[in-house]
Design an enzyme around this catalytic site. Structure first.
Site, short mmCIF file in Angstrom:
data_model
loop_
_atom_site.label_atom_id
_atom_site.label_comp_id
_atom_site.label_asym_id
_atom_site.label_seq_id
_atom_site.Cartn_x
_atom_site.Cartn_y
_atom_site.Cartn_z
N SER A 1 0.85 -1.19 0.00
CA SER A 1 0.00 0.00 0.00
C SER A 1 0.89 1.23 0.00
O SER A 1 2.05 1.18 0.45
CB SER A 1 -0.88 0.00 1.26
OG SER A 1 -1.50 1.24 1.47
N TYR B 1 -1.63 -1.13 10.49
CA TYR B 1 -1.84 -1.53 9.09
C TYR B 1 -0.69 -1.02 8.22
O TYR B 1 -0.12 -1.78 7.42
CB TYR B 1 -3.17 -0.97 8.59
CG TYR B 1 -3.39 -1.13 7.11
CD1 TYR B 1 -3.82 -2.33 6.57
CD2 TYR B 1 -3.17 -0.06 6.24
CE1 TYR B 1 -4.02 -2.48 5.20
CE2 TYR B 1 -3.36 -0.20 4.88
CZ TYR B 1 -3.79 -1.41 4.37
OH TYR B 1 -3.99 -1.55 3.00
#
Length: 201
Positions: free
Chosen positions: A146, A159
């Site tokens: 990401s 995360y």
């Protein structure tokens, strides 16, 4: 690379973890469109079975839905059993947990699940499939990272850290496995309008 070359290098079977919606379902559709059969893994049989049936019908390939909670220590054994006898040429690890909120307010169980699903499970599946791919001398691994992996991010700190883990793991495996004929790629998407992203807002 034409479809025949793609299938020879990355087929006949792909494994997609986190395949029931969003980017995982899109990966399954795209790989099937290139002629690969797809093992589709998700933690619930709904909508996994429906998506798997749609992929098979739309592209004329075989699909194998596998229900497994990737945060569960027993998930690897279930996936190994499901893929026994299949020649897997590609692993796409797309599954992720992403609790949103301040670190001090996030339940410990949610933090643990984030690390289990986002870090421990891809290591386990790479440990399972990388030797298979290296032994046959061709194939690929895709780890979904990401843009949040590039720096610390408030409200999604755990995360973001796990996605940095996947980025570095993919870069390392790219260097190690390339000489064995195995391609490894980290994909770092930004905000993408998937069901998960929409729900998080």
């Amino acid at each position: 690379m034409d479809s025949r070359d793609f299938t020879d290098r990355y087929g006949p079977w792909a494994v997609v973890a986190g395949a029931s919606f969003g980017l995982g379902a899109a990966w399954s559709q795209a790989l099937a469109a290139r002629g690969l059969n797809v093992v589709m893994i998700a933690e619930s049989d709904t909508p996994l079975n429906e998506v798997a049936a749609d992929v098979a019908s739309r592209h004329g390939v075989q699909t194998l839905p596998v229900v497994a909670d990737l945060g569960d220590p027993g998930a690897r054994a279930a996936i190994v059993a499901a893929t026994a006898g299949l020649e897997v040429g590609l692993l796409v690890y797309n599954a992720a947990v992403s609790p949103i909120g301040r670190f001090v307010d996030t339940p410990t169980a949610a933090l643990r699940a984030t690390v289990d699903v986002n870090c421990h499970a891809p290591v386990q599946l790479c440990d399972e499939f990388a030797p298979r791919l290296a032994a046959r001398g061709r194939g690929g691994i895709v780890l979904m990272s990401s843009l949040s992996a590039m720096q610390g991010q408030a409200m999604v700190g755990t995360y973001a850290a796990t996605k940095a883990f996947n980025l570095v793991l993919a870069e390392s495996l790219w260097d190690e496995l390339g000489e064995r004929g195995v391609d490894v790629l980290a994909v770092c998407p930004g905000a993408t309008k998937t069901p998960g992203f929409t729900a998080s807002r």
